[in-house]
Design a protein around this motif. Structure first.
Motif, PDB file in Angstrom:
ATOM      1  N   MET A   1       0.836  -1.177   0.000  1.00 49.21           N
ATOM      2  CA  MET A   1       0.000   0.000   0.000  1.00 49.21           C
ATOM      3  C   MET A   1       0.882   1.241   0.000  1.00 49.21           C
ATOM      4  SD  MET A   1      -3.050   0.667  -0.177  1.00 49.21           S
ATOM      5  CE  MET A   1      -4.587   1.102   0.500  1.00 49.21           C
ATOM      6  N   LEU A   2       0.586   2.150  -0.902  1.00 49.65           N
ATOM      7  CA  LEU A   2       1.368   3.377  -1.016  1.00 49.65           C
ATOM      8  C   LEU A   2       0.836   4.448  -0.074  1.00 49.65           C
ATOM      9  CD1 LEU A   2       1.634   3.628  -4.901  1.00 49.65           C
ATOM     10  CD2 LEU A   2       3.430   2.933  -3.340  1.00 49.65           C
ATOM     11  N   THR A   3       1.754   5.212   0.504  1.00 51.87           N
ATOM     12  CA  THR A   3       1.361   6.345   1.335  1.00 51.87           C
ATOM     13  C   THR A   3       1.059   7.542   0.440  1.00 51.87           C
ATOM     14  OG1 THR A   3       3.613   7.186   1.585  1.00 51.87           O
ATOM     15  CG2 THR A   3       2.880   5.524   3.190  1.00 51.87           C
ATOM     16  N   GLY A   4       0.477   8.581   1.001  1.00 53.18           N
ATOM     17  CA  GLY A   4       0.189   9.791   0.244  1.00 53.18           C
ATOM     18  C   GLY A   4       1.445  10.437  -0.310  1.00 53.18           C
ATOM     19  N   LYS A   5       2.506  10.419   0.485  1.00 57.95           N
ATOM     20  CA  LYS A   5       3.780  11.001   0.068  1.00 57.95           C
ATOM     21  C   LYS A   5       4.361  10.228  -1.120  1.00 57.95           C
ATOM     22  CE  LYS A   5       8.085  12.554   2.211  1.00 57.95           C
ATOM     23  NZ  LYS A   5       8.845  12.572   3.465  1.00 57.95           N
ATOM     24  N   GLN A   6       4.250   8.911  -1.079  1.00 60.43           N
ATOM     25  CA  GLN A   6       4.753   8.087  -2.168  1.00 60.43           C
ATOM     26  C   GLN A   6       3.931   8.289  -3.435  1.00 60.43           C
ATOM     27  OE1 GLN A   6       4.448   4.370  -0.102  1.00 60.43           O
ATOM     28  NE2 GLN A   6       6.633   4.334   0.413  1.00 60.43           N
ATOM     29  N   LYS A   7       2.618   8.434  -3.286  1.00 54.58           N
ATOM     30  CA  LYS A   7       1.771   8.682  -4.453  1.00 54.58           C
ATOM     31  C   LYS A   7       2.087  10.032  -5.091  1.00 54.58           C
ATOM     32  CE  LYS A   7      -2.142   5.723  -3.509  1.00 54.58           C
ATOM     33  NZ  LYS A   7      -3.593   5.623  -3.348  1.00 54.58           N
ATOM     34  N   ARG A   8       2.325  11.047  -4.261  1.00 54.39           N
ATOM     35  CA  ARG A   8       2.703  12.359  -4.800  1.00 54.39           C
ATOM     36  C   ARG A   8       4.005  12.267  -5.581  1.00 54.39           C
ATOM     37  NH1 ARG A   8       0.965  14.088   0.155  1.00 54.39           N
ATOM     38  NH2 ARG A   8       3.083  14.280   0.963  1.00 54.39           N
ATOM     39  N   TYR A   9       4.974  11.541  -5.045  1.00 52.20           N
ATOM     40  CA  TYR A   9       6.271  11.346  -5.703  1.00 52.20           C
ATOM     41  C   TYR A   9       6.077  10.655  -7.053  1.00 52.20           C
ATOM     42  CZ  TYR A   9      10.878   9.331  -6.601  1.00 52.20           C
ATOM     43  OH  TYR A   9      12.073   8.950  -7.191  1.00 52.20           O
ATOM     44  N   LEU A  10       5.276   9.598  -7.076  1.00 54.73           N
ATOM     45  CA  LEU A  10       5.052   8.848  -8.312  1.00 54.73           C
ATOM     46  C   LEU A  10       4.260   9.656  -9.332  1.00 54.73           C
ATOM     47  CD1 LEU A  10       4.306   5.324  -6.829  1.00 54.73           C
ATOM     48  CD2 LEU A  10       6.346   6.021  -8.099  1.00 54.73           C
TER      49      LEU A  10
ATOM     50  N   ILE B   1      -6.699  10.060 -13.747  1.00 53.10           N
ATOM     51  CA  ILE B   1      -6.972  11.459 -14.059  1.00 53.10           C
ATOM     52  C   ILE B   1      -7.488  11.533 -15.493  1.00 53.10           C
ATOM     53  CG2 ILE B   1      -4.548  11.888 -14.606  1.00 53.10           C
ATOM     54  CD1 ILE B   1      -5.093  14.768 -13.504  1.00 53.10           C
ATOM     55  N   GLY B   2      -8.729  11.961 -15.628  1.00 48.96           N
ATOM     56  CA  GLY B   2      -9.354  11.975 -16.947  1.00 48.96           C
ATOM     57  C   GLY B   2      -9.482  10.561 -17.469  1.00 48.96           C
ATOM     58  N   SER B   3      -8.901  10.312 -18.630  1.00 52.04           N
ATOM     59  CA  SER B   3      -8.941   8.968 -19.209  1.00 52.04           C
ATOM     60  C   SER B   3      -7.573   8.286 -19.125  1.00 52.04           C
ATOM     61  CB  SER B   3      -9.397   9.047 -20.661  1.00 52.04           C
ATOM     62  OG  SER B   3      -8.476   9.804 -21.406  1.00 52.04           O
ATOM     63  N   THR B   4      -6.750   8.718 -18.180  1.00 48.55           N
ATOM     64  CA  THR B   4      -5.408   8.168 -18.014  1.00 48.55           C
ATOM     65  C   THR B   4      -5.278   7.506 -16.650  1.00 48.55           C
ATOM     66  OG1 THR B   4      -4.512   9.917 -19.424  1.00 48.55           O
ATOM     67  CG2 THR B   4      -2.952   8.704 -18.067  1.00 48.55           C
ATOM     68  N   ILE B   5      -4.706   6.300 -16.666  1.00 49.34           N
ATOM     69  CA  ILE B   5      -4.479   5.527 -15.451  1.00 49.34           C
ATOM     70  C   ILE B   5      -2.969   5.413 -15.239  1.00 49.34           C
ATOM     71  CG2 ILE B   5      -4.774   3.259 -14.379  1.00 49.34           C
ATOM     72  CD1 ILE B   5      -7.215   2.900 -16.288  1.00 49.34           C
ATOM     73  N   ILE B   6      -2.515   5.681 -14.021  1.00 48.94           N
ATOM     74  CA  ILE B   6      -1.096   5.546 -13.689  1.00 48.94           C
ATOM     75  C   ILE B   6      -0.941   4.350 -12.762  1.00 48.94           C
ATOM     76  CG2 ILE B   6       0.932   6.639 -12.671  1.00 48.94           C
ATOM     77  CD1 ILE B   6      -0.415   9.348 -13.258  1.00 48.94           C
ATOM     78  N   LEU B   7      -0.084   3.400 -13.182  1.00 48.56           N
ATOM     79  CA  LEU B   7       0.162   2.186 -12.415  1.00 48.56           C
ATOM     80  C   LEU B   7       1.621   2.098 -11.999  1.00 48.56           C
ATOM     81  CD1 LEU B   7      -1.750  -0.409 -14.634  1.00 48.56           C
ATOM     82  CD2 LEU B   7      -2.508   0.549 -12.471  1.00 48.56           C
ATOM     83  N   TYR B   8       1.857   1.538 -10.816  1.00 50.52           N
ATOM     84  CA  TYR B   8       3.214   1.335 -10.302  1.00 50.52           C
ATOM     85  C   TYR B   8       3.343  -0.087  -9.779  1.00 50.52           C
ATOM     86  CZ  TYR B   8       7.145   1.390  -7.074  1.00 50.52           C
ATOM     87  OH  TYR B   8       8.301   1.084  -6.407  1.00 50.52           O
ATOM     88  N   LYS B   9       4.465  -0.704 -10.084  1.00 53.55           N
ATOM     89  CA  LYS B   9       4.791  -2.019  -9.536  1.00 53.55           C
ATOM     90  C   LYS B   9       6.309  -2.088  -9.420  1.00 53.55           C
ATOM     91  CE  LYS B   9       4.285  -6.948 -10.396  1.00 53.55           C
ATOM     92  NZ  LYS B   9       3.777  -7.947 -11.358  1.00 53.55           N
ATOM     93  N   PRO B  10       6.843  -2.315  -8.217  1.00 55.14           N
ATOM     94  CA  PRO B  10       8.302  -2.379  -8.078  1.00 55.14           C
ATOM     95  C   PRO B  10       8.873  -3.525  -8.902  1.00 55.14           C
ATOM     96  CG  PRO B  10       7.207  -2.790  -5.967  1.00 55.14           C
ATOM     97  CD  PRO B  10       6.148  -2.516  -6.969  1.00 55.14           C
ATOM     98  N   SER B  11       9.975  -3.261  -9.569  1.00 54.98           N
ATOM     99  CA  SER B  11      10.616  -4.253 -10.416  1.00 54.98           C
ATOM    100  C   SER B  11      11.524  -5.157  -9.592  1.00 54.98           C
ATOM    101  CB  SER B  11      11.446  -3.539 -11.487  1.00 54.98           C
ATOM    102  OG  SER B  11      12.177  -4.467 -12.242  1.00 54.98           O
ATOM    103  N   ARG B  12      11.615  -6.404  -9.994  1.00 53.12           N
ATOM    104  CA  ARG B  12      12.520  -7.332  -9.307  1.00 53.12           C
ATOM    105  C   ARG B  12      13.948  -7.173  -9.803  1.00 53.12           C
ATOM    106  NH1 ARG B  12       8.289 -11.256 -10.715  1.00 53.12           N
ATOM    107  NH2 ARG B  12       6.890 -11.398  -8.950  1.00 53.12           N
ATOM    108  N   ASN B  13      14.117  -6.980 -11.120  1.00 50.89           N
ATOM    109  CA  ASN B  13      15.454  -6.980 -11.721  1.00 50.89           C
ATOM    110  C   ASN B  13      15.923  -5.622 -12.221  1.00 50.89           C
ATOM    111  OD1 ASN B  13      15.447  -9.806 -11.377  1.00 50.89           O
ATOM    112  ND2 ASN B  13      14.364 -10.057 -13.317  1.00 50.89           N
ATOM    113  N   HIS B  14      15.021  -4.694 -12.453  1.00 54.05           N
ATOM    114  CA  HIS B  14      15.375  -3.399 -13.029  1.00 54.05           C
ATOM    115  C   HIS B  14      14.932  -2.256 -12.110  1.00 54.05           C
ATOM    116  CE1 HIS B  14      16.243  -5.486 -16.778  1.00 54.05           C
ATOM    117  NE2 HIS B  14      15.075  -6.106 -16.667  1.00 54.05           N
ATOM    118  N   LYS B  15      15.332  -2.292 -10.881  1.00 59.57           N
ATOM    119  CA  LYS B  15      14.917  -1.282  -9.892  1.00 59.57           C
ATOM    120  C   LYS B  15      15.430   0.088 -10.312  1.00 59.57           C
ATOM    121  CE  LYS B  15      12.987  -0.839  -5.804  1.00 59.57           C
ATOM    122  NZ  LYS B  15      11.570  -0.641  -5.840  1.00 59.57           N
ATOM    123  N   GLN B  16      14.491   1.039 -10.493  1.00 59.16           N
ATOM    124  CA  GLN B  16      14.860   2.385 -10.923  1.00 59.16           C
ATOM    125  C   GLN B  16      14.391   3.455  -9.938  1.00 59.16           C
ATOM    126  OE1 GLN B  16      13.164   2.946 -14.778  1.00 59.16           O
ATOM    127  NE2 GLN B  16      14.273   1.242 -15.685  1.00 59.16           N
TER     128      GLN B  16
END
Length: 97
Positions: A1-10, A77-92
């Motif tokens: 679960m993402l915090t508000g601060k993490q969502k703002r960053y993303l 936002i509008g018709s755009t969806i933002i998704l996040y999933k931490p990577s196992r091999n390509h952590k950025q």
């Protein structure tokens, strides 16, 4: 679960990203989920555009996408969806605490 601060960053990181997937009238299928998982593994943060011919509720569609890729829904936002999933091999991205 993402915090508000993490969502703002993303959200700030996603601002300059263009949508790389589109969901049309066909809706969500297994092929789309496989492609989303591959993209999330490489990029960690992606945008998905929902086309006008898709009659599903955007929030419901976004929650379904996040659930099926085992990722986090950052924003709809509008018709755009933002998704996040931490990577196992390509952590950025390093999320704030």
């Amino acid at each position: 679960m993402l915090t508000g601060k993490q969502k703002r960053y993303l959200r700030a990181k996603a601002h300059h990203i263009d949508p790389i997937f589109q969901v049309g009238k066909g809706g969500i299928n297994g092929n789309l989920i496989d492609q989303l998982n591959d993209a999330l593994e490489k990029r960690e943060l992606i945008k998905v555009s929902v086309l006008q011919n898709n009659m599903d509720e955007k929030e419901v569609l976004a929650e379904e996408l996040a659930r099926r890729v085992y990722g986090e829904l950052v924003q709809v936002i509008g018709s755009t969806i933002i998704l996040y999933k931490p990577s196992r091999n390509h952590k950025q991205l390093e999320l704030p605490r």
